[in-house]
Design an enzyme around this catalytic site. Structure first.
Site, PDB file in Angstrom:
ATOM      1  N   ARG A 129       0.822  -1.219   0.000  1.00  0.00           N
ATOM      2  CA  ARG A 129       0.000   0.000   0.000  1.00  0.00           C
ATOM      3  C   ARG A 129       0.849   1.260   0.000  1.00  0.00           C
ATOM      4  O   ARG A 129       0.387   2.326  -0.426  1.00  0.00           O
ATOM      5  CB  ARG A 129      -1.009  -0.030   1.159  1.00  0.00           C
ATOM      6  CG  ARG A 129      -2.122  -1.042   0.915  1.00  0.00           C
ATOM      7  CD  ARG A 129      -3.103  -1.072   2.075  1.00  0.00           C
ATOM      8  NE  ARG A 129      -2.531  -1.613   3.289  1.00  0.00           N
ATOM      9  CZ  ARG A 129      -2.534  -2.896   3.626  1.00  0.00           C
ATOM     10  NH1 ARG A 129      -3.098  -3.770   2.840  1.00  0.00           N
ATOM     11  NH2 ARG A 129      -1.987  -3.308   4.754  1.00  0.00           N
ATOM     12  N   GLU A 184       4.844 -10.797  15.282  1.00  0.00           N
ATOM     13  CA  GLU A 184       4.307 -11.394  16.510  1.00  0.00           C
ATOM     14  C   GLU A 184       4.804 -12.844  16.644  1.00  0.00           C
ATOM     15  O   GLU A 184       5.223 -13.290  17.708  1.00  0.00           O
ATOM     16  CB  GLU A 184       2.778 -11.342  16.447  1.00  0.00           C
ATOM     17  CG  GLU A 184       2.134 -11.483  17.801  1.00  0.00           C
ATOM     18  CD  GLU A 184       0.624 -11.354  17.697  1.00  0.00           C
ATOM     19  OE1 GLU A 184       0.123 -10.929  16.636  1.00  0.00           O
ATOM     20  OE2 GLU A 184      -0.047 -11.704  18.688  1.00  0.00           O
TER      21      GLU A 184
HETATM   22  P1  AMP Z   1       4.186  -2.501  11.348  1.00  0.00           P
HETATM   23  O1  AMP Z   1       5.463  -3.039  10.746  1.00  0.00           O
HETATM   24  O2  AMP Z   1       3.756  -3.281  12.549  1.00  0.00           O
HETATM   25  O3  AMP Z   1       4.259  -1.022  11.604  1.00  0.00           O
HETATM   26  O4  AMP Z   1       3.038  -2.776  10.297  1.00  0.00           O
HETATM   27  C1  AMP Z   1       2.824  -1.897   9.255  1.00  0.00           C
HETATM   28  C2  AMP Z   1       2.294  -2.608   8.040  1.00  0.00           C
HETATM   29  O5  AMP Z   1       1.249  -3.521   8.337  1.00  0.00           O
HETATM   30  C3  AMP Z   1       1.729  -1.596   7.071  1.00  0.00           C
HETATM   31  O6  AMP Z   1       2.212  -1.900   5.774  1.00  0.00           O
HETATM   32  C4  AMP Z   1       0.226  -1.745   7.159  1.00  0.00           C
HETATM   33  O7  AMP Z   1      -0.334  -1.687   5.886  1.00  0.00           O
HETATM   34  C5  AMP Z   1      -0.001  -3.109   7.801  1.00  0.00           C
HETATM   35  N1  AMP Z   1      -0.943  -3.052   8.938  1.00  0.00           N
HETATM   36  C6  AMP Z   1      -0.657  -3.352  10.225  1.00  0.00           C
HETATM   37  N2  AMP Z   1      -1.733  -3.233  11.020  1.00  0.00           N
HETATM   38  C7  AMP Z   1      -2.751  -2.845  10.229  1.00  0.00           C
HETATM   39  C8  AMP Z   1      -4.136  -2.516  10.448  1.00  0.00           C
HETATM   40  N3  AMP Z   1      -4.705  -2.585  11.669  1.00  0.00           N
HETATM   41  N4  AMP Z   1      -4.876  -2.119   9.391  1.00  0.00           N
HETATM   42  C9  AMP Z   1      -4.323  -2.038   8.163  1.00  0.00           C
HETATM   43  N5  AMP Z   1      -3.039  -2.330   7.893  1.00  0.00           N
HETATM   44  C10 AMP Z   1      -2.250  -2.738   8.892  1.00  0.00           C
END
Ligand code: AMP
Length: 176
Positions: free
Chosen positions: A64, A101
């Site tokens: 995205r 996780e």
């Molecule tokens: P992080 O590495 O944990 O910051 O996860 C970020 C990535 O996971 C991004 O590319 C988001 O598109 C996706 N992501 C994580 N949690 C969500 C959520 N609740 N809703 C939509 N996309 C999420």
């Protein structure tokens, strides 16, 4: 005026409970992408927040981040660089791993995508734990380049992902 624009943007984020698995509230940006006025406004707000900072290119994180990153690159008049999941980029790559996780994942960048003196903006739709963005910052370092700022449409505040990215400037449009 900015508050109005941000609340319009917020109206274009759809909450989808229990996706992709039970207990996750997925923040769906597809209604925002489908509304040309909202999408343009989103990119305009990102550009305004960058406030003319000198930038040599924009990185989008798969997948995205590609949509927002490519549009922002066009707006800023600079090139776009994809950071992808392992095995997707065809030429020689650098790799950075990050914890999930359960287990770990990784991101890659073409080794010749950036070089010394380059200052990039890293874009994704959302920051949760910040693991993906931090790993992307490590890729930029491996290229001997620098992150000028991280930009996200959505910040999931409770997960405190932005703490992982300090002291690099972070721009987030909507807090949840
Ligand atoms: P992080 O590495 O944990 O910051 O996860 C970020 C990535 O996971 C991004 O590319 C988001 O598109 C996706 N992501 C994580 N949690 C969500 C959520 N609740 N809703 C939509 N996309 C999420």
């Amino acid at each position: 005026m900015t508050e109005e624009r941000l609340s319009l943007l917020r109206e274009r984020i759809r909450d989808v409970p229990d996706f992709p698995k039970e207990g996750i509230l997925f923040r769906d940006i597809t209604p925002l992408l489908a509304d040309v006025d909202a999408f343009r406004m989103c990119i305009q707000l990102m550009a305004e927040r960058l406030d003319g900072a000198p930038v040599s290119s924009v990185i989008g994180i798969e997948s995205r981040g590609f949509m927002f990153g490519a549009a922002l690159a066009d707006k800023l008049g600079v090139g776009f660089i994809p950071v992808r999941k392992p095995g997707k980029l065809p030429a020689a790559t650098y790799r950075a791993e990050y914890d999930l996780e359960y287990g770990s994942d990784a991101v890659e960048i073409h080794r010749d995508a950036l070089g010394p003196g380059d200052r990039v903006v890293v874009v994704d739709d959302l920051i949760a734990t910040g693991g993906t963005a931090k790993a992307t910052g490590e890729l930029v370092k491996q290229c001997d380049a620098e992150v000028a700022a991280f930009v996200f449409v959505i910040n999931l505040l409770a997960l405190e992902g932005t703490k992982k990215l300090a002291p690099t400037p972070i721009i987030t449009l909507l807090d949840y």
